[in-house]
Write a protein that holds these residues in place. Structure first.
Motif, PDB file in Angstrom:
ATOM      1  N   GLU A   1       1.421 -53.613   9.659  1.00 20.11           N
ATOM      2  CA  GLU A   1       2.554 -52.721   9.416  1.00 20.11           C
ATOM      3  C   GLU A   1       2.878 -52.462   7.952  1.00 20.11           C
ATOM      4  O   GLU A   1       3.655 -51.564   7.641  1.00 20.11           O
ATOM      5  N   LEU A   2       2.250 -53.228   7.045  1.00 14.69           N
ATOM      6  CA  LEU A   2       2.636 -53.123   5.630  1.00 14.69           C
ATOM      7  C   LEU A   2       2.420 -51.720   5.058  1.00 14.69           C
ATOM      8  O   LEU A   2       3.202 -51.247   4.240  1.00 14.69           O
ATOM      9  N   ALA A   3       1.358 -51.058   5.516  1.00 16.38           N
ATOM     10  CA  ALA A   3       0.994 -49.771   4.908  1.00 16.38           C
ATOM     11  C   ALA A   3       2.079 -48.717   5.088  1.00 16.38           C
ATOM     12  O   ALA A   3       2.233 -47.852   4.243  1.00 16.38           O
ATOM     13  N   TYR A   4       2.846 -48.775   6.175  1.00 16.24           N
ATOM     14  CA  TYR A   4       3.828 -47.705   6.387  1.00 16.24           C
ATOM     15  C   TYR A   4       5.279 -48.189   6.453  1.00 16.24           C
ATOM     16  O   TYR A   4       6.189 -47.375   6.578  1.00 16.24           O
ATOM     17  N   ALA A   5       5.503 -49.521   6.360  1.00 17.37           N
ATOM     18  CA  ALA A   5       6.869 -50.034   6.519  1.00 17.37           C
ATOM     19  C   ALA A   5       7.734 -49.697   5.314  1.00 17.37           C
ATOM     20  O   ALA A   5       7.269 -49.688   4.178  1.00 17.37           O
ATOM     21  N   THR A   6       9.034 -49.403   5.570  1.00 19.08           N
ATOM     22  CA  THR A   6       9.982 -49.184   4.470  1.00 19.08           C
ATOM     23  C   THR A   6      11.269 -49.943   4.762  1.00 19.08           C
ATOM     24  O   THR A   6      11.490 -50.386   5.891  1.00 19.08           O
ATOM     25  N   GLY A   7      12.116 -50.077   3.748  1.00 19.55           N
ATOM     26  CA  GLY A   7      13.432 -50.674   3.919  1.00 19.55           C
ATOM     27  C   GLY A   7      13.399 -52.063   4.522  1.00 19.55           C
ATOM     28  O   GLY A   7      12.583 -52.897   4.136  1.00 19.55           O
ATOM     29  N   ASP A   8      14.310 -52.305   5.485  1.00 18.70           N
ATOM     30  CA  ASP A   8      14.404 -53.617   6.113  1.00 18.70           C
ATOM     31  C   ASP A   8      13.112 -53.999   6.836  1.00 18.70           C
ATOM     32  O   ASP A   8      12.771 -55.173   6.927  1.00 18.70           O
ATOM     33  N   HIS A   9      12.416 -53.003   7.348  1.00 17.01           N
ATOM     34  CA  HIS A   9      11.148 -53.264   8.041  1.00 17.01           C
ATOM     35  C   HIS A   9      10.173 -53.973   7.098  1.00 17.01           C
ATOM     36  O   HIS A   9       9.580 -54.987   7.440  1.00 17.01           O
ATOM     37  N   ARG A  10      10.087 -53.427   5.858  1.00 15.77           N
ATOM     38  CA  ARG A  10       9.192 -54.046   4.888  1.00 15.77           C
ATOM     39  C   ARG A  10       9.668 -55.454   4.537  1.00 15.77           C
ATOM     40  O   ARG A  10       8.876 -56.378   4.448  1.00 15.77           O
ATOM     41  N   LEU A  11      11.001 -55.611   4.376  1.00 16.37           N
ATOM     42  CA  LEU A  11      11.535 -56.940   4.077  1.00 16.37           C
ATOM     43  C   LEU A  11      11.170 -57.927   5.189  1.00 16.37           C
ATOM     44  O   LEU A  11      10.879 -59.093   4.939  1.00 16.37           O
ATOM     45  N   GLY A  12      11.200 -57.433   6.425  1.00 12.20           N
ATOM     46  CA  GLY A  12      10.837 -58.283   7.562  1.00 12.20           C
ATOM     47  C   GLY A  12       9.412 -58.801   7.443  1.00 12.20           C
ATOM     48  O   GLY A  12       9.113 -59.943   7.799  1.00 12.20           O
ATOM     49  N   LEU A  13       8.516 -57.959   6.919  1.00 14.77           N
ATOM     50  CA  LEU A  13       7.129 -58.390   6.734  1.00 14.77           C
ATOM     51  C   LEU A  13       7.041 -59.464   5.654  1.00 14.77           C
ATOM     52  O   LEU A  13       6.237 -60.391   5.744  1.00 14.77           O
ATOM     53  N   PHE A  14       7.899 -59.335   4.622  1.00 17.19           N
ATOM     54  CA  PHE A  14       7.920 -60.380   3.597  1.00 17.19           C
ATOM     55  C   PHE A  14       8.500 -61.675   4.147  1.00 17.19           C
ATOM     56  O   PHE A  14       8.052 -62.763   3.777  1.00 17.19           O
TER      57      PHE A  14
END
Lengths: 287, 278
Positions: free
Chosen positions: A247-260
């Motif tokens: 999901e990293l390639a397209y995640a933004t905002g909280d979604h990206r933070l969730g991946l971190f």
């Protein structure tokens, strides 16, 4: 003249110290940036809701990664079930039974194979293992079982190479002593050599685990990436690593933070495993 | 009934024999499959023409160039840093809390999986430093990833240089730096080279750390700020998105052959060194 040489020496020493410190700096940066992106969500959503949450719907505010933590451990355990006994017995064969010529050929050959990229393992898994599982055992084929087999094969070289070194470092006198007591070869291996090489063998398993739990691309290809805890070895699953990579390639905002946040959990698990491995290796060296 | 220990011994021996060849057989089969499935599609045109239509047609030229750029530049930065660290640890300090901390740092870096390097490179180089998906971000990420291997192998290599050589050099009133550059490094050279070759092998096969930093553009990168695609990333995309099985096998073959070739050179150098000193 002498003074000039001395200042140059000092200069060199400072440069080299800076080079040596760069590794620490990089480690520090990696920790800081993964933690600073990953921690805020723990505050916002709650540690419990992330680590023990069952639902991953990052665009709707659910960041539960419990199924992925369980899956990561399941595939690692599965890889160990496949790779550890096969790898260890291969190491025993190499160190105790094979002739010198075979040893000289097989050891480097195995280590060369450790260089095969993980994507290639994943690809062959999709082409050969997944259909095999689907046709003979049922289910979608993309499964815990297929992933365990692929990861098990991937950790062979690590397990074999390090266990082999541990077995070879057992002093020859131990073997001779055991033979002199009338023990057979297998009794010697089983009762004397394996116990003496125990911590090295353990270290090989833990390093293999580290490789399996951190593996990403091969797992994405064969695991099926379903978002729930598998109930049988034929169920698909998604690990912590694949969650990030998918999901990293397209995640933004909280979604990206969730991946971190997923990355933070992975980092903590890896650090604990590494610590145990270095401890096991150090004990071996001390002995 | 008691089974005789000698009988057990024989069974175990047969079992282990069988099992060892089974294990090695699996690994050989992997290489064989890639070779036989890939070789029909592998030709000069495949190597020297660039991918067209997402890789459905054409070759892999731009990805080979992308791989070479990424690997050479990373090695170019990581080698002085890594060898310098190894020299510092072995020649310039005594074991102390300071060297312990640095060794801990190196060990920790070595244990971090590549996806976390990808995650870090993405947030730090690509996003925070504003490099975007670029060759530069990929190079810096891979540099950090291969650094521990270079440090560890260089340190081993430097340690095997006999003490006498250093003593002779100092007795000829050479400075420490002169001793390092004229005596220690030439003698440890092949060992260091082995570490570099192994790192090259790892960088060539890397996917997770590269795809999120260098991106996956199929165009030939012409500057450090351009995105690009390596062979490993190209293979991953071909295989995962089912673009073309034939091209995927052929790419895998080029990838595996290059890595085996690089690793064989590394082991060849290492064997020469170990036989010299034993």
């Amino acid at each position: 003249m002498i003074k000039k040489a001395l200042t140059k020496e000092h200069f060199v020493k400072y440069i080299l110290t800076a080079f040596a410190l760069s590794s620490l700096l990089f480690l520090f940066l990696i920790f800081i940036f993964i933690l600073s992106e990953g921690i805020p969500l723990f505050h916002k959503v709650g540690l419990k809701n992330i680590i023990f949450g069952f639902k991953w719907a990052p665009t709707k505010g659910s960041f539960g990664i419990f199924p992925m933590i369980v899956s990561s451990f399941l595939v690692t355990f599965g890889a160990l079930m496949v790779g550890a006994p096969l790898g260890l017995s291969c190491a025993i064969y190499l160190s105790e039974y094979s002739g010198k010529k075979l040893k000289l050929f097989l050891k480097p050959a195995l280590e060369l194979l450790a260089g095969i990229p993980s994507v290639v393992y994943g690809f062959l898994g999709v082409i050969y293992i997944v259909p095999l599982v689907r046709n003979f055992l049922g289910g979608p084929g993309f499964s815990l079982l297929a992933t365990s087999i692929i990861l098990g094969v991937m950790i062979f070289p690590t397990v074999i190479s390090i266990s082999f070194d541990a077995l070879m470092s057992v002093p020859k006198t131990y073997r001779e002593g055991s033979f002199a007591m009338g023990a057979t070869k297998w009794q010697t291996i089983y009762k004397v050599i394996i116990p003496s090489a125990r911590s090295g063998i353990l270290a090989s398993f833990i390093l293999g685990m580290g490789r399996a739990i951190g593996e990403t691309m091969a797992v994405i290809m064969v695991a099926g990436n379903a978002l729930r805890i598998p109930t049988s070895i034929l169920d698909p699953l998604r690990t912590l690593t694949s969650n990030i990579a998918l999901e990293l390639a397209y995640a933004t905002g909280d979604h990206r933070l969730g991946l971190f946040s997923t990355g933070v959990v992975l980092l903590v698990i890896i650090m604990i495993l590494n610590y145990i491995a270095t401890f096991a290796i150090r004990r071996r060296v001390l002995k | 009934m008691r089974i005789s220990p000698n009988f057990v011994d024989k069974i175990v021996k047969i079992g282990l024999n069988f099992q060892a060849f089974f294990t090695v057989g699996i690994l050989i089969a992997i290489v064989a499959v890639i070779f036989f499935k890939g070789s029909p599609y592998l030709n000069l045109e495949f190597i020297f023409s660039s991918p067209e239509d997402m890789g459905r047609h054409g070759g892999i030229f731009s990805t080979i160039i992308g791989t070479i750029f990424l690997v050479l530049l990373s090695i170019f930065i990581a080698t002085p840093l890594g060898v310098g660290t190894a020299i510092f640890l072995t020649e310039y300090t005594k074991e102390s809390w300071f060297t312990k901390i640095i060794r801990f740092g190196v060990e920790s870096l070595a244990g971090i999986p590549s996806i976390l390097y990808g995650l870090f490179g993405f947030i730090f180089f690509v996003v925070k430093l504003g490099m975007g998906w670029s060759l530069m971000a990929g190079v810096l990420t891979i540099t950090i990833m291969i650094l521990p291997t270079i440090i560890r192998t260089s340190e081993e290599a430097v340690k095997t240089v006999p003490r006498n050589l250093r003593i002779v050099s100092y007795s000829l009133s050479a400075t420490k730096w002169e001793t390092v550059t004229k005596v220690v490094l030439p003698s440890a050279g092949p060992g260091i080279l082995t570490g570099i070759m192994l790192s090259v092998g790892r960088a060539v096969g890397e996917t997770a750390a590269v795809i999120f930093t260098m991106g996956s553009s199929l165009r030939l990168p012409t500057s450090l700020m351009d995105s690009g695609r390596t062979m490993a990333v190209h293979f991953y995309i071909l295989a995962r998105e089912g673009i073309s099985m034939e091209k995927a096998y052929a790419t895998a073959l080029v990838l595996v052959l290059s890595i085996l070739f690089i690793n064989i050179i590394a082991y060849y150098i290492m064997n020469k060194v170990t036989s010299k000193y034993s």
